[in-house]
Design an enzyme around this catalytic site. Structure first.
Site, mmCIF file in Angstrom:
data_model
loop_
_atom_site.group_PDB
_atom_site.id
_atom_site.type_symbol
_atom_site.label_atom_id
_atom_site.label_comp_id
_atom_site.label_asym_id
_atom_site.label_seq_id
_atom_site.Cartn_x
_atom_site.Cartn_y
_atom_site.Cartn_z
ATOM 1 N N GLU A 75 -5.557 -10.778 -1.630
ATOM 2 C CA GLU A 75 -6.131 -11.103 -0.106
ATOM 3 C C GLU A 75 -7.636 -10.427 -0.552
ATOM 4 O O GLU A 75 -8.822 -10.419 -0.355
ATOM 5 C CB GLU A 75 -5.735 -9.401 0.315
ATOM 6 C CG GLU A 75 -4.135 -9.365 1.346
ATOM 7 C CD GLU A 75 -4.302 -8.447 1.539
ATOM 8 O OE1 GLU A 75 -4.808 -7.457 1.904
ATOM 9 O OE2 GLU A 75 -3.487 -7.450 1.468
ATOM 10 N N GLU A 120 0.915 -1.533 -0.320
ATOM 11 C CA GLU A 120 0.351 0.229 0.151
ATOM 12 C C GLU A 120 0.552 1.523 0.111
ATOM 13 O O GLU A 120 0.584 2.732 0.918
ATOM 14 C CB GLU A 120 -0.467 -0.036 0.878
ATOM 15 C CG GLU A 120 -2.026 -1.109 1.190
ATOM 16 C CD GLU A 120 -3.205 -0.974 2.375
ATOM 17 O OE1 GLU A 120 -2.849 -0.607 3.639
ATOM 18 O OE2 GLU A 120 -3.788 -2.067 2.445
#
Ligand code: GLA
Length: 413
Positions: free
Chosen positions: A320, A212
């Site tokens: 994910e 991220e």
């Protein structure tokens, strides 16, 4: 069917067994869920409540958690395409959950225990035990492993960003000291990455090096994390180079992010990755978190993004995956009674997604779910506390319509 006395005793003891196991797990889990990003898990309360109700009511109303023996294995159904994985906590490597994992997945990642604050809580202390448990479980059961994640802006100890005098590095205004701080932070990062990669390089082949780092709303599209504020983009390069040097050519190094199908996010990510590659920074692929919901994004946009990175010569991984049953801006709650048509819609969307994954297996090397069953999901507490059901197995660990959407749609109504 009405239970005979014999069956009642049988059912009770099964329930007690499950309850004991789950309660023990709950204690371990509470210890692990120290951060805001950790999952909440109401399963134990639910099982206990169900058991009380069961004593007063009829037994056939009480679904007991179990691993269904008579359904196909998810991983086996995808054997010719790519491995299928799940994020786990160490306590799930024993008991019923471990049986579910063994039957259905051949790829694992840690939900929390490999994150920086868990594995490296202070400068001179590493916690290996929890990661070792997952590594051991994967080895015994012939599963592949991922590491998530060497670098992140959250779930990371403040010690990384504190100078020699104990002051937050981000508060420094003196340019000379800022340079010293940057060097100190990059040295700490280098040592963090080399120590962890050296330990697990033979057991773990797939690594999230940074997580991220893109944020389209921040300057240059780079997340204004402490890493970035103190060291600029150099922290990314340092982490990838250290990982390659410590791990050698056989480990695969990924940059991981959410919303990678969103053009704003995707294009910043593309630009960064291209710059890294042009500089010779060792990067093998993009991890697409793929926390999606029932209403978006489109499957086409997910695949288009993978295609763009593949055209750069990179691998893609779905790292994910889960599918909330609510739209992203919807804060309502179905409670325990999720409408059948919602579960059906989820099955159809999962079907569409996996059909596209199969068609694009050349550019996609694995699909990892963020969990395995709906009894344990971060979406029960994000963005609010409510019932969610994002995975393929329900709270009793039984196959949902979504499972059949992915494995055998002819079984769907
Ligand atoms: C992000 C992180 C994961 C996890 C999930 C949800 O996607 O990469 O480690 O924390 O959020 O919990």
């Amino acid at each position: 069917m009405v239970c005979s006395i014999f069956f009642i005793i049988g059912c009770q003891s099964t329930e007690t067994l499950v309850r004991n196991t789950e309660n023990q797990n709950s204690e371990e889990e509470n210890e692990l869920n120290h951060s805001s990003e950790s999952n909440s898990n109401n399963t134990n309360d639910q099982v206990t409540e169900d058991a009380v109700e069961y004593e007063h009511d009829s037994i056939e109303e009480t679904p007991v958690p179990s691993v269904e023996e008579d359904i196909p294995s998810l991983a086996a159904a995808y054997a010719e395409y790519f491995p299928i994985g799940a994020a786990v906590e160490p306590f799930q490597t024993t008991g019923l959950k471990s049986e579910l994992l063994k039957k259905h997945v051949n790829y694992l990642v840690a939900e929390n225990v490999m994150k920086p604050d868990a594995i490296h809580p202070s400068e001179d202390k590493y916690n290996w035990e929890n990661t070792d448990k997952i590594v051991e479980f994967a080895k015994i059961n012939g599963m592949e492993l991922r590491f998530h994640t060497l670098v992140w802006h959250t779930q990371v100890g403040n010690w990384f960003f504190t100078d020699a005098e104990g002051k937050p590095m981000v508060d420094e205004t003196d340019p000379v000291k800022q340079e010293e701080n940057k060097k100190l932070l990059l040295d700490r990062l280098d040592s963090h990455v080399r120590t962890i990669v050296s330990r697990y390089k033979d057991d773990i082949k797939s690594w999230d090096v940074v997580n991220e780092v893109i944020e389209p709303g921040d300057p240059e599209g780079m997340r204004a994390s402490e890493w970035y504020k103190i060291a600029g983009p150099d922290f990314i390069e340092t982490a990838f180079r250290a990982a390659r040097e410590a791990g050698g050519p056989n480990i695969k190094l990924y940059i991981n992010d959410y919303g990678t199908d969103n053009p704003a996010k995707r294009d910043h990510l593309y630009k960064l990755v291209k710059e890294l590659m042009d500089k010779g920074v060792p990067i093998d692929g993009v991890g697409h978190q793929t926390h999606i919901d029932l209403y978006g994004p489109t499957v086409t946009s997910v695949i288009e993004s993978m295609q763009m990175f593949s055209d750069l010569g990179l691998d893609n991984l779905v790292t994910e995956l889960d599918m909330s049953i609510y739209a992203w801006d919807d804060h309502s709650d179905y409670g325990e009674e999720i409408p059948e048509e919602i579960l059906q819609k989820q099955a159809e969307r999962y079907h569409e997604l996996f059909e596209a994954f199969k068609e694009n297996k050349e550019i996609l090397s694995g699909v990892v779910f963020w969990g395995i069953a709906d009894d344990h999901t971060w979406l029960d507490s994000f963005p609010i506390e409510r019932t969610n059901a994002p995975l393929l197995f329900d709270k009793q660990l039984h196959a949902k319509p979504a499972f059949w959407g992915v494995v055998d749609p002819s079984k769907l109504p």
